[in-house]
Enzyme design. Structure first.
Site, short mmCIF file in Angstrom:
data_model
loop_
_atom_site.label_atom_id
_atom_site.label_comp_id
_atom_site.label_asym_id
_atom_site.label_seq_id
_atom_site.Cartn_x
_atom_site.Cartn_y
_atom_site.Cartn_z
N ILE A 115 68.14 50.21 0.14
CA ILE A 115 67.87 49.75 -1.22
C ILE A 115 66.51 50.25 -1.69
CG2 ILE A 115 67.41 47.70 -2.63
CD1 ILE A 115 69.53 46.24 -0.97
N ASP A 130 53.39 49.08 10.04
CA ASP A 130 54.05 47.79 10.20
C ASP A 130 53.38 46.77 9.28
OD1 ASP A 130 54.95 45.26 11.10
OD2 ASP A 130 55.25 46.03 13.13
N ASN A 145 60.37 44.94 -0.85
CA ASN A 145 61.75 45.17 -0.42
C ASN A 145 61.92 45.12 1.09
OD1 ASN A 145 64.60 46.45 -0.63
ND2 ASN A 145 63.45 47.93 0.62
N TYR A 172 66.76 34.38 8.95
CA TYR A 172 66.77 35.33 7.84
C TYR A 172 66.97 34.60 6.51
CZ TYR A 172 68.44 39.02 4.71
OH TYR A 172 68.61 39.86 3.64
N LYS A 230 64.31 34.17 3.25
CA LYS A 230 64.62 34.60 1.89
C LYS A 230 64.58 33.42 0.92
CE LYS A 230 65.19 39.01 2.55
NZ LYS A 230 64.28 40.00 1.93
#
Length: 267
Positions: free
Chosen positions: A17, A60, A87, A151, A155
């Site tokens: 993306i 990183d 992103n 995860y 988010k």
């Protein structure tokens, strides 16, 4: 061109993306700082976009100095900063039983704290240009798959950060903060993950309608097309907004009775 003369940092843009957003930004007149962990892929993208349109920084994001390094590199290369796209993300499947605290902290460090740190580092320059911030989240922010526990939490935290700063920074700095939550996207990394799980190379060609009503999942270029609106001046003063980019209502859908053969989406 909708992004003429704008300079944009895009994290995690060597692939997927982020790469698609970088390509679309340059097509719309912007200069971009490519970032990631793959120097060969990053340099290949810079070569494709042209050295006058793109620069590269490999580091990183959990390095405490990485956010400032990204900002300094963009300013050195292009002289100003108009936007950042957070992103870059760590996408690893795990649940309550398989997640320990160290792994959970790592997920939050990459997916939530690194965007926060980059926003802080970039804010003086974004204030000067009345710029904007676009966070790339996930539809899993609303709850998430059982096997995507840390995860999904990371988010969800990013989504709250977007809404909170979208108000604060618009009032105090005239800097907009918005977020898009992609659904299941066919990136290079996602295709490889499914192959690593033992699925056929063309696993995405025949997916159940519950996940792909249109007959396919999303393409990175479709997420990139939506990102341009938020990065461009045409979105005006809109701030603190989160938009889901999926082909079906994500919340409240009924899965099929037998899900044993369905490859679960990661996003």
């Amino acid at each position: 061109m909708r992004l003429q003369n704008k300079t944009i940092i895009i994290t995690g843009s060597c692939t997927g993306i982020g790469k698609a957003i970088a390509q679309r930004c340059v097509a719309e007149g912007a200069q971009v700082l490519i970032h990631g962990l793959e120097p060969d892929l990053g340099q290949s993208l810079v070569n494709e976009l042209g050295p006058n349109n793109a620069a590269l920084h490999i580091e990183d994001l959990t390095n405490p100095d990485a956010p400032q390094h990204l900002v300094d590199t963009a300013i050195t290369a292009f002289g100003k900063l108009d936007a950042i796209v957070n992103n870059a993300a760590m996408v690893v499947a795990s649940n309550l039983q398989t997640t320990d605290l160290d792994f959970f902290r790592k997920m939050l460090e990459v997916n939530t704290l690194a965007p926060f740190a980059l926003i802080k580092a970039a804010l003086p320059h974004l204030t000067a240009t009345k710029g904007n911030i676009l966070n790339i989240g996930s539809v899993n922010a609303w709850s998430g798959e059982p096997n995507l526990l840390p995860y999904s939490v990371s988010k969800g935290a990013l989504m709250t950060l977007t809404r909170n700063l979208g108000d604060t920074l618009m009032r105090e700095n005239h800097v907009r903060v918005n977020q898009i939550n992609p659904g299941w996207v066919l990136t290079e990394n996602e295709a490889q993950r499914k192959r690593d799980h033992g699925l056929a190379d063309n696993w995405y060609a025949d997916l159940p309608a519950v996940y792909a009503p249109s007959g396919r999942i999303l393409w990175p270029q479709e997420i990139a097309a939506a990102a341009i609106y938020w990065l461009a001046d045409e979105s005006g003063p809109i701030s603190g907004q989160v938009v889901d980019l999926e082909q079906h209502p994500f919340i409240g859908r009924n899965p099929p009775k037998d899900t044993s053969t369905i490859p679960a989406p990661p996003n």
